[in-house]
Design a protein around this motif. Structure first.
Motif, short mmCIF file in Angstrom:
data_model
loop_
_atom_site.label_atom_id
_atom_site.label_comp_id
_atom_site.label_asym_id
_atom_site.label_seq_id
_atom_site.Cartn_x
_atom_site.Cartn_y
_atom_site.Cartn_z
N ASP A 41 -2.59 -61.82 9.33
CA ASP A 41 -1.39 -61.09 9.68
C ASP A 41 -0.88 -60.31 8.46
O ASP A 41 0.11 -60.67 7.84
N VAL A 42 -1.59 -59.22 8.15
CA VAL A 42 -1.20 -58.43 6.98
C VAL A 42 0.21 -57.83 7.13
O VAL A 42 1.04 -57.95 6.22
N PRO A 43 0.54 -57.21 8.30
CA PRO A 43 1.90 -56.66 8.42
C PRO A 43 2.96 -57.73 8.24
O PRO A 43 4.01 -57.50 7.64
N GLY A 44 2.68 -58.94 8.76
CA GLY A 44 3.64 -60.05 8.62
C GLY A 44 3.85 -60.40 7.16
O GLY A 44 4.99 -60.62 6.73
N VAL A 45 2.78 -60.45 6.41
CA VAL A 45 2.90 -60.77 4.98
C VAL A 45 3.70 -59.67 4.28
O VAL A 45 4.56 -59.94 3.44
N LEU A 46 3.43 -58.42 4.65
CA LEU A 46 4.15 -57.30 4.01
C LEU A 46 5.63 -57.35 4.35
O LEU A 46 6.48 -57.00 3.54
N ASP A 47 5.94 -57.81 5.59
CA ASP A 47 7.35 -57.92 5.98
C ASP A 47 8.08 -59.01 5.23
O ASP A 47 9.23 -58.87 4.84
N ARG A 48 7.39 -60.12 5.06
CA ARG A 48 8.06 -61.32 4.54
C ARG A 48 8.08 -61.40 3.02
O ARG A 48 8.85 -62.15 2.45
N HIS A 49 7.19 -60.67 2.37
CA HIS A 49 7.09 -60.84 0.91
C HIS A 49 7.23 -59.51 0.18
O HIS A 49 6.83 -58.46 0.70
N ASN A 50 7.80 -59.61 -1.01
CA ASN A 50 7.86 -58.42 -1.86
C ASN A 50 6.48 -58.16 -2.45
O ASN A 50 5.86 -59.08 -3.00
N THR A 51 6.03 -56.95 -2.34
CA THR A 51 4.71 -56.62 -2.87
C THR A 51 4.77 -55.30 -3.63
O THR A 51 5.69 -54.52 -3.44
N VAL A 52 3.81 -55.09 -4.48
CA VAL A 52 3.66 -53.75 -5.08
C VAL A 52 2.23 -53.28 -4.82
O VAL A 52 1.32 -54.10 -4.63
N ARG A 53 2.08 -51.97 -4.80
CA ARG A 53 0.77 -51.40 -4.50
C ARG A 53 -0.06 -51.24 -5.76
O ARG A 53 0.47 -50.98 -6.84
N LEU A 54 -1.33 -51.39 -5.58
CA LEU A 54 -2.28 -51.08 -6.66
C LEU A 54 -3.24 -50.05 -6.10
O LEU A 54 -3.80 -50.25 -5.02
N GLY A 55 -3.39 -48.98 -6.84
CA GLY A 55 -4.26 -47.92 -6.32
C GLY A 55 -5.42 -47.64 -7.25
O GLY A 55 -5.66 -48.37 -8.23
#
Lengths: 580, 284
Positions: free
Chosen positions: A152-166
């Motif tokens: 559940d990637v969207p769920g993890v993105l909703d529930r946790h603060n994340t930063v992007r790595l490109g």
């Protein structure tokens, strides 16, 4: 025996490349990417050219959305460079079950009592009749290996603060170089392509000034200041002094990252040979130019004695070397300076911080109260021999210390030590262990022995857990609360990486059975299924380690050998309990 | 050798830690004795009080075996239980003397019960002696074999000895080695030692055999001497294994007598208690 010679190709460092599928085309393509595009190949020696590093110490791995690339708390030996795609770094702690490493739950009262009759009749039984084990997480295997993925990637993105790595960003380099746990979880948001660089290659790539400066800056900014501030010696330092020390500190690593192989090879060698094989960090008799701190790993403090080296003590993470010489020299009014009194040698892999003596004298000593100065530097305690500081009291007999360091037992935070003068060989410890683990004892009452002490073959929950390096699913992990290294049976795929890495042979691969006693085998390959097993310090039990609790004669103890004090105190306690 | 591991007198905190329980134990014993004496002087049925206490002590002592099986319950460490077991065991001897009013029981049942009690107590004290003396003797040996594996290890030693003798057979001085092997060593290597050795293990035979093997060297060439040296090493190892087997066997076996006797004692004591209450006949 025949007296002739047979010729073989001398083994070379790149005989076994990190990624077998790397091609010259891949290397050429990498040369066009950042940061390699701006690297000067001339800075690399002919024996280890840049192209060779990319070809042999790197591999290109591809991940699908949701794949966990590294988990917070894992140990790893490689860094990653994003070549394509988008990754997410989770800034918060993720639930352990999402990462496939749920902490074993303490048994309920009924489950505890039920152990009396519910333990299976067969060894190593696993019940798969109700589908997969409840701890199992989703894993998938591709050409690059097996990895755990988030469903559940969207769920993890909703529930946790994340930063992007490109593209072009590097991560995981600090843990890889300093053998410390990963500090965050990283997963693929899109289909991503990464360059995985093993630590040997990363070390070679540091020859590039820009990359080295970049890595050093990251370390200084993110870790060093916090690390120093947490060290008691630096706690009184004003911010300006700490900044000066952070800027002046030099990072150095000694020894082989994969020391377990070297350790096994040298097992039968003479003690002097073994000690001389240990990389020298600071040498006895040399001027005390630097003050050393161990960031991770272990080092032997030894002194020349006859034709060999006598071990004076061993030091691990957070411990220091050279302070008493520097303090003495700073206070020497009569001009009698002393050199390093002992040598410091890396046992295994050691990550060091080196602070120049001048910086230490200028910024650390003024803030150290007299009570915290090494006792041996007090002029009253000095003896008359020029160039010599008084010897320190040895916490353990030299022979025992030699034994602990030589066998790398000093790595154990929960080593099982048995006093054979007290042990009645009743095996209550083994029975208790078996009862606590469904009839399967997780240790052997045999192992390395020194005098009356038996260092039993039980997982020591090492300070430097080499078993955790390379686990493809992260099934083996260190529990944050207890510090114990445990294996999640649900996510263990039986690859034996941990068992092969353990220098002490304390992890055993076992063939598993179903409750009816049938061997479990893979549906496709028909090969038996194995699981890695070891001592888990009875984390599910109310009583803690059953072995220690079951010993009627106080003969067995789980003890921290990374420091000398606990063993010394236990020995004193036992001696005082004996005859007057 | 100390049974109760007394402390060094110079160590203050240890002195406290070890002597405090003994002091408490002595106080309890004095209190019980005073109570018993009071009942005695006031013509109260003191045997019921001392019997009840003694019975409770025996049940508590027997409960240690149960505790050993319930390792997963937080009932205190086994080491603590053993310490308390020793104190209560010693205290129970005094209770037994109070209960019997320092007289020798005269009925057949009472005599059997008393004999059983003394047997269990004596086996316990013997066990204490064994557990305090044997571990050090075993630790002094180089090898630390697991008891169940000793027969297998002995088998390997015997096989290696046989191999060596077969190698020696091809040499001109073969007779010297094969003679001592067939005459002295074969029986030694092939089986366990006799019951006398198990009762009191000694190194007499080991010394004799090693001396005899040493004597042989003068009749042998260099390769045969090395072979005999290895045979001597195997002899010493076999003797160590026998020694371990005998002493570890003692450490395991005494418990069978102690625990078996305890179960019988519980049965007898239970019957005695029922009998005493059913036929007390006087005031309580």
């Amino acid at each position: 025996m025949a007296e002739g010679f047979a010729s073989i190709h001398r083994p070379q460092r790149w005989d076994v490349p990190f990624g077998e599928r790397m091609t010259d085309g891949d290397v050429a393509w990498l040369f066009a990417q950042e940061p390699f595009r701006h690297m000067d190949p001339a800075r690399f020696p002919p024996a280890t050219p840049l192209a060779g590093i990319l070809r042999n110490d790197c591999r290109i791995v591809r991940h699908q959305p949701g794949d966990i690339i590294l988990r917070e708390g894992d140990y790893g030996n490689s860094a990653f460079l994003v070549l394509d795609g988008l990754l997410r770094v989770v800034l918060e702690k993720m639930p352990a079950e999402l990462l496939g490493r749920e902490r074993p739950k303490e048994r309920t009262f009924f489950q505890t009592i039920a152990q009396l009759w519910s333990n299976p009749a067969w060894p190593e039984v696993r019940d798969y009749s109700r589908g997969k084990s409840k701890d199992a997480v989703s894993t998938r295997t591709n050409a690059d290996g097996t990895c755990v993925f988030l469903q559940d990637v969207p769920g993890v993105l909703d529930r946790h603060n994340t930063v992007r790595l490109g593209q072009g960003e590097m991560f995981g380099e600090m843990a890889a170089m300093s053998r410390t746990p990963r500090t965050a979880t990283v997963f693929a948001e899109d289909a991503s392509t990464l360059l995985e660089i093993r630590w040997q290659g990363l070390r070679l790539l540091r020859r590039d000034k820009r990359l080295q400066d970049h890595l050093d800056r990251l370390y200084r900014e993110n870790s060093l200041r916090v690390h120093l501030r947490e060290t008691p010696l630096f706690r009184r330092l004003p911010e300006a002094s700490l900044t000066a020390i952070v800027d002046a500190t030099i990072f150095e690593t000694y020894g082989n990252f994969e020391w377990m192989a070297e350790y096994k090879q040298l097992a039968g060698a003479a003690p002097a040979t073994k000690i001389e094989a240990e990389p020298l960090i600071a040498q006895e008799g040399h001027y005390a130019n630097d003050f050393w701190m161990i960031r991770s790993g272990f080092a032997r403090v030894c002194r020349r004695h006859g034709d060999g080296h006598k071990t004076m003590s061993y030091i691990g993470k957070g411990r220091m070397f050279g302070l008493r010489e520097i303090v003495h020299n700073a206070n020497a009014t009569n001009g009698q300076l002393v050199p390093y009194q002992d040598s410091l040698r890396a046992t295994g892999y050691v990550d060091m911080l080196r602070i120049p003596a001048g910086i230490a004298v200028k910024y650390i000593l003024p803030h150290l109260p007299a009570a915290e100065l090494p006792r041996e530097t007090n002029p009253k305690n000095l003896n008359q021999s020029p160039g010599k500081l008084p010897d320190r009291r040895q916490p353990l007999p030299t022979a025992l210390m030699e034994f602990l360091v030589e066998r790398r037992l000093a790595n154990g935070t929960q080593a099982m030590v048995v006093d054979l003068d007290r042990c009645t060989r009743c095996d209550d410890c083994v029975r208790a262990c078996a009862t606590a683990h469904e009839g399967n004892p997780r240790f052997l009452r045999e192992g390395a022995r020194h005098g009356k002490y038996l260092f039993a073959s039980a997982c020591m929950h090492c300070a430097d857990p080499v078993c955790m390096i390379g686990c493809p699913t992260g099934a083996i992990s260190r529990d944050e609360k207890s510090g114990n290294v445990t294996i999640n049976d649900g996510t263990c795929i039986g690859c034996a990486t941990c068992a092969n890495s353990c220098p002490y042979q304390n992890i055993r691969m076992v063939e598993i059975l179903d409750p009816a006693g049938n061997r479990l085998q893979d549906q496709i390959t028909q090969l038996p299924i194995f699981k890695a097993t070891k001592c888990d310090m009875c984390q599910e039990q109310w009583t803690g380690p059953a072995c220690q609790n079951a010993c009627p004669h106080d003969a067995l103890i789980r003890i921290d050998l990374t420091q000398t004090d606990p063993l010394s105190a236990w020995r004193d306690e036992h001696r005082s309990g004996e005859a007057a | 050798m100390t049974l109760f591991r007394l402390p060094r007198i110079t160590r203050g905190p240890v002195l406290h830690r070890v002597l405090r329980p003994w002091l408490l134990f002595a106080l309890i014993m004095v209190a019980i004795t005073a109570w018993w004496r009071y009942e005695w002087l006031t013509l109260r049925p003191h045997a019921f009080t001392s019997g009840g206490l003694l019975g409770s002590a025996v049940v508590f002592l027997a409960a240690y075996n149960l505790r050993k099986r319930l390792t997963f319950l937080p009932l205190g460490s086994s080491a603590t239980w053993l310490k308390v077991h020793l104190y209560v065991g010693v205290g129970a001897v005094w209770l037994f003397l109070l209960h019997t009013s320092f007289r020798i029981p005269n009925g057949i049942f009472e005599s059997s019960l008393a004999a059983l009690y003394l047997l269990v107590t004596a086996s316990g004290l013997h066990g204490l002696y064994l557990t305090r003396t044997i571990p050090g003797r075993l630790a002094a040996l180089g090898e630390e074999p697991i008891w169940e594996r000793i027969p297998g290890l002995r088998r390997k030693v015997a096989e290696r000895a046989q191999e060596l003798v077969l190698i020696a057979r091809d040499d001109s001085s073969a007779g010297v080695v094969t003679d001592i092997y067939s005459r002295r060593l074969f029986r030694f290597f092939e089986g366990p030692r006799g019951w006398r050795y198990y009762l009191r293990p000694t190194s007499t035979l080991r010394r004799q055999l090693l001396a005899e093997l040493g004597e042989l060297k003068r009749y042998l060439g260099e390769p045969q001497q090395q072979l005999v040296e290895e045979l001597a090493a195997l002899t010493a190892r076999k003797d160590d294994l026998d020694y371990h087997h005998a002493l570890q066997g003692w450490l395991k076996c005494w418990l069978f007598g102690h625990i078996g006797g305890t179960y019988a004692l519980l049965l007898f004591a239970g019957f005695h208690a029922v009998q005493a209450h059913a036929f007390h006949g006087g005031m309580r």
